[in-house]
Design a protein around this motif. Sequence first.
Motif, PDB file in Angstrom:
ATOM      1  N   THR A 224       0.763  -1.241   0.129  1.00  0.00           N
ATOM      2  CA  THR A 224      -0.010   0.046  -0.136  1.00  0.00           C
ATOM      3  C   THR A 224       0.802   1.218   0.004  1.00  0.00           C
ATOM      4  OG1 THR A 224      -0.407  -0.090   2.527  1.00  0.00           O
ATOM      5  CG2 THR A 224      -1.769  -1.015   1.204  1.00  0.00           C
ATOM      6  N   GLY A 225       2.293   1.151   0.351  1.00  0.00           N
ATOM      7  CA  GLY A 225       3.037   2.474   0.813  1.00  0.00           C
ATOM      8  C   GLY A 225       2.901   2.950   1.741  1.00  0.00           C
ATOM      9  N   ASP A 226       1.691   2.941   2.379  1.00  0.00           N
ATOM     10  CA  ASP A 226       1.469   3.749   3.694  1.00  0.00           C
ATOM     11  C   ASP A 226       0.220   3.142   4.401  1.00  0.00           C
ATOM     12  OD1 ASP A 226       1.583   5.038   6.193  1.00  0.00           O
ATOM     13  OD2 ASP A 226       1.415   7.054   5.291  1.00  0.00           O
ATOM     14  N   ALA A 227       0.163   2.384   5.338  1.00  0.00           N
ATOM     15  CA  ALA A 227      -0.973   1.697   6.167  1.00  0.00           C
ATOM     16  C   ALA A 227      -0.781   1.728   7.614  1.00  0.00           C
ATOM     17  CB  ALA A 227      -1.244   0.373   5.476  1.00  0.00           C
ATOM     18  N   ALA A 228      -0.071   2.666   8.270  1.00  0.00           N
ATOM     19  CA  ALA A 228       0.211   2.567   9.484  1.00  0.00           C
ATOM     20  C   ALA A 228      -1.034   2.699  10.447  1.00  0.00           C
ATOM     21  CB  ALA A 228       1.184   4.104   9.786  1.00  0.00           C
ATOM     22  N   GLU A 229      -1.970   3.409  10.130  1.00  0.00           N
ATOM     23  CA  GLU A 229      -3.283   3.504  10.877  1.00  0.00           C
ATOM     24  C   GLU A 229      -4.190   2.209  10.836  1.00  0.00           C
ATOM     25  OE1 GLU A 229      -3.675   6.057  12.831  1.00  0.00           O
ATOM     26  OE2 GLU A 229      -2.086   6.783  12.083  1.00  0.00           O
ATOM     27  N   VAL A 230      -4.029   1.504   9.508  1.00  0.00           N
ATOM     28  CA  VAL A 230      -4.701   0.159   9.524  1.00  0.00           C
ATOM     29  C   VAL A 230      -4.029  -0.746  10.513  1.00  0.00           C
ATOM     30  CG1 VAL A 230      -4.862  -1.782   8.112  1.00  0.00           C
ATOM     31  CG2 VAL A 230      -5.111   0.555   6.990  1.00  0.00           C
ATOM     32  N   GLN A 231      -2.678  -0.568  10.461  1.00  0.00           N
ATOM     33  CA  GLN A 231      -1.551  -1.552  11.713  1.00  0.00           C
ATOM     34  C   GLN A 231      -2.197  -1.042  12.999  1.00  0.00           C
ATOM     35  OE1 GLN A 231       2.402  -1.807  10.970  1.00  0.00           O
ATOM     36  NE2 GLN A 231       2.984  -1.916  13.257  1.00  0.00           N
ATOM     37  N   ASN A 232      -2.368   0.255  13.329  1.00  0.00           N
ATOM     38  CA  ASN A 232      -2.809   0.621  14.411  1.00  0.00           C
ATOM     39  C   ASN A 232      -3.824   0.225  15.087  1.00  0.00           C
ATOM     40  OD1 ASN A 232      -0.137   1.751  14.857  1.00  0.00           O
ATOM     41  ND2 ASN A 232      -0.668   3.677  14.151  1.00  0.00           N
ATOM     42  N   SER A 233      -5.003   0.349  13.978  1.00  0.00           N
ATOM     43  CA  SER A 233      -6.105  -0.258  14.241  1.00  0.00           C
ATOM     44  C   SER A 233      -6.442  -1.609  14.864  1.00  0.00           C
ATOM     45  CB  SER A 233      -7.256  -0.185  13.247  1.00  0.00           C
ATOM     46  OG  SER A 233      -6.810  -1.319  12.140  1.00  0.00           O
ATOM     47  N   PHE A 234      -5.273  -2.312  14.598  1.00  0.00           N
ATOM     48  CA  PHE A 234      -5.268  -3.804  15.254  1.00  0.00           C
ATOM     49  C   PHE A 234      -4.369  -4.007  16.305  1.00  0.00           C
ATOM     50  CE2 PHE A 234      -6.531  -4.719  10.616  1.00  0.00           C
ATOM     51  CZ  PHE A 234      -7.587  -5.623  10.980  1.00  0.00           C
ATOM     52  N   THR A 235      -3.533  -2.993  16.635  1.00  0.00           N
ATOM     53  CA  THR A 235      -2.815  -3.074  17.656  1.00  0.00           C
ATOM     54  C   THR A 235      -3.416  -2.129  18.915  1.00  0.00           C
ATOM     55  OG1 THR A 235      -1.320  -1.169  16.857  1.00  0.00           O
ATOM     56  CG2 THR A 235      -0.850  -3.680  16.414  1.00  0.00           C
ATOM     57  N   TYR A 236      -3.111  -0.924  18.735  1.00  0.00           N
ATOM     58  CA  TYR A 236      -3.879  -0.057  19.821  1.00  0.00           C
ATOM     59  C   TYR A 236      -5.237  -0.287  19.980  1.00  0.00           C
ATOM     60  CZ  TYR A 236       1.039   2.020  19.591  1.00  0.00           C
ATOM     61  OH  TYR A 236       2.197   2.398  19.668  1.00  0.00           O
ATOM     62  N   GLY A 237      -5.995  -0.133  18.740  1.00  0.00           N
ATOM     63  CA  GLY A 237      -7.272  -0.203  18.970  1.00  0.00           C
ATOM     64  C   GLY A 237      -7.901  -1.569  19.331  1.00  0.00           C
ATOM     65  N   GLY A 238      -7.224  -2.554  18.949  1.00  0.00           N
ATOM     66  CA  GLY A 238      -7.525  -4.162  19.661  1.00  0.00           C
ATOM     67  C   GLY A 238      -7.098  -4.156  21.000  1.00  0.00           C
ATOM     68  N   CYS A 239      -6.229  -3.248  21.509  1.00  0.00           N
ATOM     69  CA  CYS A 239      -5.871  -3.309  23.020  1.00  0.00           C
ATOM     70  C   CYS A 239      -7.046  -2.433  23.676  1.00  0.00           C
ATOM     71  CB  CYS A 239      -4.589  -2.667  23.320  1.00  0.00           C
ATOM     72  SG  CYS A 239      -4.031  -2.519  25.075  1.00  0.00           S
ATOM     73  N   THR A 240      -7.626  -1.456  23.023  1.00  0.00           N
ATOM     74  CA  THR A 240      -8.577  -0.736  23.849  1.00  0.00           C
ATOM     75  C   THR A 240      -9.916  -1.834  23.847  1.00  0.00           C
ATOM     76  OG1 THR A 240      -7.851   1.307  22.806  1.00  0.00           O
ATOM     77  CG2 THR A 240     -10.025   1.168  23.511  1.00  0.00           C
ATOM     78  N   MET A 241      -9.984  -2.585  23.046  1.00  0.00           N
ATOM     79  CA  MET A 241     -11.190  -3.239  22.941  1.00  0.00           C
ATOM     80  C   MET A 241     -11.017  -4.386  23.945  1.00  0.00           C
ATOM     81  SD  MET A 241     -12.596  -6.013  19.848  1.00  0.00           S
ATOM     82  CE  MET A 241     -11.034  -6.999  20.045  1.00  0.00           C
ATOM     83  N   LEU A 242      -9.851  -5.013  24.108  1.00  0.00           N
ATOM     84  CA  LEU A 242      -9.534  -6.059  25.013  1.00  0.00           C
ATOM     85  C   LEU A 242      -9.735  -5.682  26.638  1.00  0.00           C
ATOM     86  CD1 LEU A 242      -6.398  -7.831  23.194  1.00  0.00           C
ATOM     87  CD2 LEU A 242      -8.956  -8.556  23.126  1.00  0.00           C
ATOM     88  N   GLN A 243      -9.597  -4.484  26.636  1.00  0.00           N
ATOM     89  CA  GLN A 243      -9.568  -3.763  27.991  1.00  0.00           C
ATOM     90  C   GLN A 243     -10.948  -3.931  28.762  1.00  0.00           C
ATOM     91  OE1 GLN A 243      -8.314   0.277  27.671  1.00  0.00           O
ATOM     92  NE2 GLN A 243      -6.234  -0.214  27.105  1.00  0.00           N
ATOM     93  N   TYR A 244     -11.820  -4.178  27.933  1.00  0.00           N
ATOM     94  CA  TYR A 244     -13.284  -4.451  28.486  1.00  0.00           C
ATOM     95  C   TYR A 244     -13.725  -5.610  28.138  1.00  0.00           C
ATOM     96  CZ  TYR A 244     -13.399   0.552  28.016  1.00  0.00           C
ATOM     97  OH  TYR A 244     -13.107   1.983  28.370  1.00  0.00           O
ATOM     98  N   PRO A 245     -14.696  -6.323  29.002  1.00  0.00           N
ATOM     99  CA  PRO A 245     -14.998  -7.859  29.189  1.00  0.00           C
ATOM    100  C   PRO A 245     -15.478  -8.182  27.822  1.00  0.00           C
ATOM    101  CG  PRO A 245     -16.509  -6.390  30.323  1.00  0.00           C
ATOM    102  CD  PRO A 245     -15.352  -5.526  30.002  1.00  0.00           C
TER     103      PRO A 245
END
Length: 318
Positions: A224-245
Amino acid sequence: MAEAEAELEAVPPVPAVPAVPARAPERARDRGERERARDDAVAGAAARRGPVLEGLRGYRLIVGMWIRSTMTYRMSFVLTTFGQAAITLLDFVAIFIMFSHVDALGGFTLPEIALLYGSCSASLGLADLLLGNTDRIGARIRDGSLDTMLVRPVPVLAQVAADRFALRRLGRIGQGLGVMGWAVWTLEVDWTAGKVLLVPVMVLAGAAIFAAVMVTGAAFQFVTGDAAEVQNSFTYGGCTMLQYPPTVFAKDLLRGVTFIVPLAFVNWLPALHVLGRPDPLGLPGWVAYLSPLVAFVVFLPASLAWRAGVRSYRSTGS
């Protein structure tokens, strides 16, 4: 005048100094041979170590350089580390404020959610510390600076991961471990040897899973040339989701993060086993101990995707 000329004639002639043979070319040739021998020895040692050990060695050397640079201004390092810990802790402060109005969220109490929050935050912090700079690969592809890494005798992944190593990210790890420690101290759990061992394994295996997701996201940026935000959606976004039950999410989402992108193995499944709660998808309890195996399995396609991305790279020509 005649007497002066006679005296000059009487002086014996000075013998000629024999010419010293030029040894500069020989010295240069010897120096070149020594340099070639040293390069051959280095190449031979690298071949004996193999690509994995050579990558770890290069990663260690680059990280050490950045740590020495950071420690030049120690007060700045302390302040930035403390600041990052305080900023990331605000997420848990929001959860704490939420529980001032409710007694439970999805059937989970505050200490139980603190276990989810602390384990996920520590895992992501550890992966972010070791491989967090892989999301910068897109910028290096665009400006052509990746070319300089390809000609160095160190694996590209080791260079990308260690580039601009930020020791201040220890702040996220520290606050995550602190919240998790408070949760473990507060929870009334029937602790067994398996559950005690599962807590640190959960953090380390979760970090490995996040690291695999980061490597996969970095490999995707070759396309893609630049997909840093896609990567962050699975890492930082995923961690935000995993903080809740998991009980507050739909079952289709739970199936996706369990069987497609296995983020549930970061902390949901191990934490449910530690807390003695059933899995919403009805999975058996022994699945909670599969996090290390899942991390290994996820790393296989991640490494293959990275190798394919590096092979497909075409320089910008700049």
